[in-house]
Design a protein around this motif. Sequence first.
Motif, short mmCIF file in Angstrom:
data_model
loop_
_atom_site.label_atom_id
_atom_site.label_comp_id
_atom_site.label_asym_id
_atom_site.label_seq_id
_atom_site.Cartn_x
_atom_site.Cartn_y
_atom_site.Cartn_z
N GLY A 134 0.75 -1.23 0.00
CA GLY A 134 0.00 0.00 0.00
C GLY A 134 0.79 1.30 0.00
O GLY A 134 0.20 2.37 -0.19
N GLU A 135 2.11 1.26 0.19
CA GLU A 135 2.84 2.52 0.21
C GLU A 135 2.89 3.15 -1.17
O GLU A 135 2.68 2.48 -2.18
N LEU A 136 3.21 4.43 -1.19
CA LEU A 136 3.27 5.16 -2.45
C LEU A 136 4.58 4.87 -3.16
O LEU A 136 5.65 5.13 -2.62
N TRP A 137 4.49 4.36 -4.39
CA TRP A 137 5.67 4.11 -5.21
C TRP A 137 5.81 5.13 -6.32
O TRP A 137 6.92 5.46 -6.72
N ALA A 138 4.70 5.61 -6.86
CA ALA A 138 4.79 6.53 -7.99
C ALA A 138 3.52 7.36 -8.10
O ALA A 138 2.45 6.96 -7.66
N ASP A 139 3.68 8.55 -8.68
CA ASP A 139 2.56 9.38 -9.12
C ASP A 139 2.48 9.30 -10.64
O ASP A 139 3.51 9.20 -11.31
N GLU A 140 1.28 9.39 -11.17
CA GLU A 140 1.12 9.44 -12.62
C GLU A 140 0.23 10.61 -13.01
O GLU A 140 -0.82 10.83 -12.41
N GLN A 141 0.68 11.36 -14.01
CA GLN A 141 -0.16 12.35 -14.68
C GLN A 141 -0.57 11.72 -16.02
O GLN A 141 0.27 11.40 -16.85
N ARG A 142 -1.87 11.53 -16.20
CA ARG A 142 -2.39 10.85 -17.39
C ARG A 142 -3.27 11.82 -18.18
O ARG A 142 -4.07 12.57 -17.61
N ARG A 143 -3.13 11.76 -19.49
CA ARG A 143 -3.93 12.63 -20.36
C ARG A 143 -4.42 11.80 -21.55
O ARG A 143 -3.62 11.25 -22.30
N ILE A 144 -5.73 11.71 -21.68
CA ILE A 144 -6.37 11.00 -22.78
C ILE A 144 -7.10 12.03 -23.62
O ILE A 144 -7.95 12.77 -23.11
N GLU A 145 -6.77 12.10 -24.92
CA GLU A 145 -7.37 13.07 -25.82
C GLU A 145 -8.06 12.34 -26.96
O GLU A 145 -7.46 11.46 -27.60
N VAL A 146 -9.30 12.71 -27.25
CA VAL A 146 -10.06 12.15 -28.35
C VAL A 146 -10.12 13.19 -29.46
O VAL A 146 -10.46 14.35 -29.22
N HIS A 147 -9.79 12.79 -30.68
CA HIS A 147 -9.68 13.75 -31.77
C HIS A 147 -9.87 13.03 -33.11
O HIS A 147 -9.98 11.80 -33.17
N ASP A 148 -9.90 13.81 -34.19
CA ASP A 148 -10.01 13.27 -35.55
C ASP A 148 -11.20 12.32 -35.69
O ASP A 148 -11.09 11.25 -36.29
N VAL A 149 -12.34 12.73 -35.14
CA VAL A 149 -13.57 11.95 -35.32
C VAL A 149 -14.11 12.25 -36.72
O VAL A 149 -14.47 13.38 -37.03
N ASP A 150 -14.16 11.24 -37.57
CA ASP A 150 -14.52 11.43 -38.98
C ASP A 150 -15.58 10.40 -39.35
O ASP A 150 -15.29 9.23 -39.62
N THR A 151 -16.83 10.84 -39.38
CA THR A 151 -17.92 9.91 -39.67
C THR A 151 -17.90 9.46 -41.12
O THR A 151 -18.43 8.39 -41.45
#
Length: 312
Positions: A134-151
Motif C-alpha cells: 500500500g505505500e506510495l511508489w509513484a505518481d502518474e499524470q495521465r492525459r487522454i485526448e479524443v480527436h479526428d472523429v470522422d464519420t
Amino acid sequence: MTGLRIVHAHGDRITVTEPATGVELFSYVYRPEAAWEAPKPYLHPIRTLAGDVVTDYRPNDHRWHKGLQFTASHLSGANLWGGNTYVHGEGYLELPERVGSMAHVAFDEIDIHDDAGAERLVIAERLTWHPYSGELWADEQRRIEVHDVDTESGSWALTWTSAVTNRRAEPLLFGSPTTAGREAAGYTGLFWRGPRAFRDGRIIGPDGEGPELMGTQGPWLAVSGEHDGTDGHATVVFAHAPENDHTGAQGSHPDHWFVRNEPFAGIAPSFAFYDELEVAPGDTLTRRYRVVVADGAWEREEIAKYLEARPW
C-alpha cells in the motif's frame, strides 16, 4: 464539429458519445475492482463509429485483461498487471503478495476544446501507484485526448500520455516476463486486449505482417478483425510518438511491439521488452501513444497515409 457528449458518473466512469451516430465511443472506468486483478483505470468498451466493440473485458483466459490500460507487469518485484506472476524457472505462480494497484486521485480536466476548428476532448487525471503493502511508489499524470472523429471515413483517434514519477527512495525497475527469463513475452506499458473477433486477425506493420512482428520495432502496428454477429471488419492502429525512442534520463529504451493474434489478440508497445528500464528517485518516465479505431479492413498504404497526414 461533431459535438462529442460527455457523461460522468462520479466515482465510477466517464462515457463519451458521438452524437451523429449515437455511438458510445468508450467508457473510461476508474472505480476500483478485484484486488487479484491489480485494480487500475481502463477503457472498455471501445467502439467503432459503426458501434462495433473492439476491446474485451475479463476474458476467461485472463480475467485481468480489461480493454485498454496502462500497466506494469514487473515493477521492482511487484505485479501491477494482475493475475499470476512469472518467476524464472518456476513459471506463473499465484503470488497475491506481489499484486499491486493504481488508484484514481482526481481529474484535473474533463473538457472539449476547439483544436483549429475541430474538437479535441481531454481527460486529464492524477493517479498513484502502489505495491500490495500500500505505500506510495509513484505518481502518474495521465492525459487522454479524443480527436479526428470522422464519420465519413468511419474512424476516430485517441492519444494517451502517461508521465510516471518515482516517489520511492530507490530506483523503480520496469521489466516484463521476458526480462525475467520468458521468451516473447515482453509486455508492459499500454496494453490492448482485443475481442474474440480479432483472434487470427491480420497483423500489419510498416514493413511486415503477421505474428512474427513480435519483439520488433516500428513507428506503428495495426490489427484488423472480422466481427461476430454483424457483417464487416474493424481495424485498430497503434502508434508511438517519436520522442518515445529518444535517449533521456532513463537511457535509450525504444519501444518493441508485443503482439499476438492467437490464442488471443493483444498489442502493447513495450518499453521494457528485452531490458529493464530504471527510473531514479524523483525522475519521470513519459510515454505518448496514439490509437486509431476504424471501421473496415485498412491496408498498409491506407494506414501510412492516415498517420502521415496527422503528424505528432
